[in-house]
Design a protein around this motif. Sequence first.
Motif, PDB file in Angstrom:
ATOM      1  N   ARG A  98       0.838  -1.188   0.000  1.00  0.00           N
ATOM      2  CA  ARG A  98       0.000   0.000   0.000  1.00  0.00           C
ATOM      3  C   ARG A  98       0.875   1.241   0.000  1.00  0.00           C
ATOM      4  O   ARG A  98       1.958   1.229   0.594  1.00  0.00           O
ATOM      5  CB  ARG A  98      -0.910   0.019   1.233  1.00  0.00           C
ATOM      6  CG  ARG A  98      -1.970  -1.061   1.247  1.00  0.00           C
ATOM      7  CD  ARG A  98      -2.763  -1.023   2.541  1.00  0.00           C
ATOM      8  NE  ARG A  98      -1.902  -1.283   3.685  1.00  0.00           N
ATOM      9  CZ  ARG A  98      -2.324  -1.211   4.947  1.00  0.00           C
ATOM     10  NH1 ARG A  98      -3.561  -0.854   5.219  1.00  0.00           N
ATOM     11  NH2 ARG A  98      -1.491  -1.480   5.936  1.00  0.00           N
ATOM     12  N   PRO A  99       0.446   2.294  -0.665  1.00  0.00           N
ATOM     13  CA  PRO A  99       1.238   3.526  -0.647  1.00  0.00           C
ATOM     14  C   PRO A  99       1.286   4.119   0.747  1.00  0.00           C
ATOM     15  O   PRO A  99       0.343   3.997   1.527  1.00  0.00           O
ATOM     16  CB  PRO A  99       0.468   4.449  -1.617  1.00  0.00           C
ATOM     17  CG  PRO A  99      -0.921   3.898  -1.633  1.00  0.00           C
ATOM     18  CD  PRO A  99      -0.778   2.414  -1.447  1.00  0.00           C
ATOM     19  N   GLY A 100       2.393   4.748   1.065  1.00  0.00           N
ATOM     20  CA  GLY A 100       2.538   5.392   2.360  1.00  0.00           C
ATOM     21  C   GLY A 100       3.133   4.510   3.426  1.00  0.00           C
ATOM     22  O   GLY A 100       3.273   4.938   4.569  1.00  0.00           O
ATOM     23  N   GLN A 101       3.493   3.264   3.099  1.00  0.00           N
ATOM     24  CA  GLN A 101       4.117   2.408   4.091  1.00  0.00           C
ATOM     25  C   GLN A 101       5.507   2.929   4.443  1.00  0.00           C
ATOM     26  O   GLN A 101       6.175   3.531   3.613  1.00  0.00           O
ATOM     27  CB  GLN A 101       4.204   0.968   3.573  1.00  0.00           C
ATOM     28  CG  GLN A 101       2.850   0.269   3.507  1.00  0.00           C
ATOM     29  CD  GLN A 101       2.965  -1.128   2.928  1.00  0.00           C
ATOM     30  OE1 GLN A 101       3.878  -1.404   2.170  1.00  0.00           O
ATOM     31  NE2 GLN A 101       2.037  -1.997   3.287  1.00  0.00           N
ATOM     32  N   CYS A 102       5.930   2.686   5.677  1.00  0.00           N
ATOM     33  CA  CYS A 102       7.215   3.175   6.151  1.00  0.00           C
ATOM     34  C   CYS A 102       8.345   2.513   5.361  1.00  0.00           C
ATOM     35  O   CYS A 102       8.530   1.287   5.432  1.00  0.00           O
ATOM     36  CB  CYS A 102       7.349   2.889   7.648  1.00  0.00           C
ATOM     37  SG  CYS A 102       8.938   3.406   8.340  1.00  0.00           S
ATOM     38  N   HIS A 103       9.078   3.309   4.604  1.00  0.00           N
ATOM     39  CA  HIS A 103      10.152   2.763   3.763  1.00  0.00           C
ATOM     40  C   HIS A 103      11.266   2.177   4.622  1.00  0.00           C
ATOM     41  O   HIS A 103      11.814   1.108   4.298  1.00  0.00           O
ATOM     42  CB  HIS A 103      10.705   3.875   2.867  1.00  0.00           C
ATOM     43  CG  HIS A 103      11.820   3.415   1.978  1.00  0.00           C
ATOM     44  ND1 HIS A 103      11.609   2.625   0.869  1.00  0.00           N
ATOM     45  CD2 HIS A 103      13.171   3.631   2.041  1.00  0.00           C
ATOM     46  CE1 HIS A 103      12.779   2.370   0.280  1.00  0.00           C
ATOM     47  NE2 HIS A 103      13.736   2.970   0.966  1.00  0.00           N
ATOM     48  N   ARG A 104      11.601   2.848   5.719  1.00  0.00           N
ATOM     49  CA  ARG A 104      12.664   2.370   6.599  1.00  0.00           C
ATOM     50  C   ARG A 104      12.309   1.009   7.198  1.00  0.00           C
ATOM     51  O   ARG A 104      13.130   0.089   7.233  1.00  0.00           O
ATOM     52  CB  ARG A 104      12.890   3.396   7.714  1.00  0.00           C
ATOM     53  CG  ARG A 104      13.902   2.985   8.783  1.00  0.00           C
ATOM     54  CD  ARG A 104      15.284   2.861   8.215  1.00  0.00           C
ATOM     55  NE  ARG A 104      16.289   2.630   9.255  1.00  0.00           N
ATOM     56  CZ  ARG A 104      17.507   2.195   9.034  1.00  0.00           C
ATOM     57  NH1 ARG A 104      17.905   1.938   7.788  1.00  0.00           N
ATOM     58  NH2 ARG A 104      18.352   2.011  10.026  1.00  0.00           N
ATOM     59  N   ARG A 105      11.085   0.869   7.685  1.00  0.00           N
ATOM     60  CA  ARG A 105      10.627  -0.401   8.252  1.00  0.00           C
ATOM     61  C   ARG A 105      10.686  -1.509   7.200  1.00  0.00           C
ATOM     62  O   ARG A 105      11.118  -2.630   7.489  1.00  0.00           O
ATOM     63  CB  ARG A 105       9.203  -0.240   8.770  1.00  0.00           C
ATOM     64  CG  ARG A 105       8.588  -1.539   9.308  1.00  0.00           C
ATOM     65  CD  ARG A 105       7.090  -1.353   9.530  1.00  0.00           C
ATOM     66  NE  ARG A 105       6.827  -0.477  10.655  1.00  0.00           N
ATOM     67  CZ  ARG A 105       6.528  -0.908  11.874  1.00  0.00           C
ATOM     68  NH1 ARG A 105       6.464  -2.209  12.120  1.00  0.00           N
ATOM     69  NH2 ARG A 105       6.297  -0.071  12.853  1.00  0.00           N
ATOM     70  N   PHE A 106      10.262  -1.205   5.984  1.00  0.00           N
ATOM     71  CA  PHE A 106      10.245  -2.215   4.923  1.00  0.00           C
ATOM     72  C   PHE A 106      11.659  -2.661   4.563  1.00  0.00           C
ATOM     73  O   PHE A 106      11.919  -3.861   4.403  1.00  0.00           O
ATOM     74  CB  PHE A 106       9.536  -1.652   3.694  1.00  0.00           C
ATOM     75  CG  PHE A 106       9.427  -2.639   2.564  1.00  0.00           C
ATOM     76  CD1 PHE A 106      10.384  -2.677   1.555  1.00  0.00           C
ATOM     77  CD2 PHE A 106       8.385  -3.542   2.521  1.00  0.00           C
ATOM     78  CE1 PHE A 106      10.297  -3.595   0.526  1.00  0.00           C
ATOM     79  CE2 PHE A 106       8.286  -4.473   1.493  1.00  0.00           C
ATOM     80  CZ  PHE A 106       9.244  -4.492   0.499  1.00  0.00           C
ATOM     81  N   GLU A 107      12.581  -1.715   4.447  1.00  0.00           N
ATOM     82  CA  GLU A 107      13.946  -2.068   4.056  1.00  0.00           C
ATOM     83  C   GLU A 107      14.648  -2.879   5.149  1.00  0.00           C
ATOM     84  O   GLU A 107      15.394  -3.819   4.861  1.00  0.00           O
ATOM     85  CB  GLU A 107      14.743  -0.801   3.746  1.00  0.00           C
ATOM     86  CG  GLU A 107      14.299  -0.087   2.460  1.00  0.00           C
ATOM     87  CD  GLU A 107      14.423  -0.985   1.251  1.00  0.00           C
ATOM     88  OE1 GLU A 107      13.492  -0.967   0.414  1.00  0.00           O
ATOM     89  OE2 GLU A 107      15.436  -1.711   1.134  1.00  0.00           O
ATOM     90  N   LEU A 108      14.420  -2.520   6.422  1.00  0.00           N
ATOM     91  CA  LEU A 108      15.013  -3.292   7.508  1.00  0.00           C
ATOM     92  C   LEU A 108      14.451  -4.708   7.532  1.00  0.00           C
ATOM     93  O   LEU A 108      15.192  -5.689   7.714  1.00  0.00           O
ATOM     94  CB  LEU A 108      14.743  -2.603   8.848  1.00  0.00           C
ATOM     95  CG  LEU A 108      15.538  -1.319   9.124  1.00  0.00           C
ATOM     96  CD1 LEU A 108      14.998  -0.620  10.367  1.00  0.00           C
ATOM     97  CD2 LEU A 108      17.013  -1.625   9.302  1.00  0.00           C
ATOM     98  N   SER A 109      13.137  -4.827   7.362  1.00  0.00           N
ATOM     99  CA  SER A 109      12.511  -6.153   7.352  1.00  0.00           C
ATOM    100  C   SER A 109      13.023  -6.986   6.186  1.00  0.00           C
ATOM    101  O   SER A 109      13.257  -8.192   6.327  1.00  0.00           O
ATOM    102  CB  SER A 109      10.987  -6.005   7.264  1.00  0.00           C
ATOM    103  OG  SER A 109      10.474  -5.284   8.365  1.00  0.00           O
ATOM    104  N   LYS A 110      13.212  -6.352   5.063  1.00  0.00           N
ATOM    105  CA  LYS A 110      13.729  -7.068   3.893  1.00  0.00           C
ATOM    106  C   LYS A 110      15.143  -7.567   4.143  1.00  0.00           C
ATOM    107  O   LYS A 110      15.516  -8.673   3.715  1.00  0.00           O
ATOM    108  CB  LYS A 110      13.703  -6.131   2.680  1.00  0.00           C
ATOM    109  CG  LYS A 110      14.148  -6.780   1.378  1.00  0.00           C
ATOM    110  CD  LYS A 110      14.049  -5.789   0.233  1.00  0.00           C
ATOM    111  CE  LYS A 110      14.544  -6.419  -1.068  1.00  0.00           C
ATOM    112  NZ  LYS A 110      14.468  -5.446  -2.185  1.00  0.00           N
ATOM    113  N   ALA A 111      15.945  -6.774   4.850  1.00  0.00           N
ATOM    114  CA  ALA A 111      17.312  -7.201   5.174  1.00  0.00           C
ATOM    115  C   ALA A 111      17.314  -8.385   6.141  1.00  0.00           C
ATOM    116  O   ALA A 111      18.253  -9.189   6.142  1.00  0.00           O
ATOM    117  CB  ALA A 111      18.085  -6.029   5.777  1.00  0.00           C
ATOM    118  N   ILE A 112      16.268  -8.500   6.952  1.00  0.00           N
ATOM    119  CA  ILE A 112      16.196  -9.591   7.935  1.00  0.00           C
ATOM    120  C   ILE A 112      15.625 -10.857   7.317  1.00  0.00           C
ATOM    121  O   ILE A 112      16.208 -11.939   7.423  1.00  0.00           O
ATOM    122  CB  ILE A 112      15.331  -9.169   9.138  1.00  0.00           C
ATOM    123  CG1 ILE A 112      15.921  -7.937   9.814  1.00  0.00           C
ATOM    124  CG2 ILE A 112      15.196 -10.313  10.148  1.00  0.00           C
ATOM    125  CD1 ILE A 112      14.966  -7.233  10.765  1.00  0.00           C
TER     126      ILE A 112
END
Length: 227
Positions: free
Chosen positions: A121-135
Amino acid sequence: MVSTRRRTAHPGPSDKLRGAQANGSGTGVTLRPSVPGDAAGEAQTNEPRRFVRAWSEPDDLRILECLAAHVKKHRAPPARCQLLGLFAGRGLDKEEFTVTEIYEKVRRLRAQYEKMLSTPRPGQCHRRFELSKAIWGKGIAPAPAKSPDELRRRYPDLVDTVERISAAECQGRAGNALKRGLGFIDDTTAGRLNSLAKKQRCLEIKMMLKRHDLRKRVLSKRIKIID
């Protein structure tokens, strides 16, 4: 002649309603007794209620940052037994928590990330998404396989159990596949299986000692009979 006798006043409708409210009786009017939790009759107690702080949005990001740093260093998310040590002294707003609470928090963060992947969805926290993707990567990619030496060092009881099963029940390629597959198990599952394998091994040793003790007693009785 003007009568001096005082006329008795008859109660009107409003007077009847007030009387019914006061006495708890009347047509369609009842008084409800106060019960615990009722706004009108709740008793005030002096016993203080324990304040439990919830996880804050900054806590979410700090947890994800710690997890991402751990994955970068160890190539895999931390095991459940490592979580308390990993987040101790990290300046979380929720200063006190159990291993179950932090484990469930990490599990919910992963579930939120997987939901982001399935329904972006638009507006999701980019920082949260990138950290989760790294994990957790793409959500389905397996963790890098652990080396046999690392497995032996971190999960010795699990490795011993797998090797015994492979030698006793699996032959050739099947046994090798079972041992290779062990390297792809995530740390949480591997830690839980290692604990179960350790308990099972302890039970086996206790049973072996009991059999040995029984054998000694039987032999001692037979020697006495022969003598």
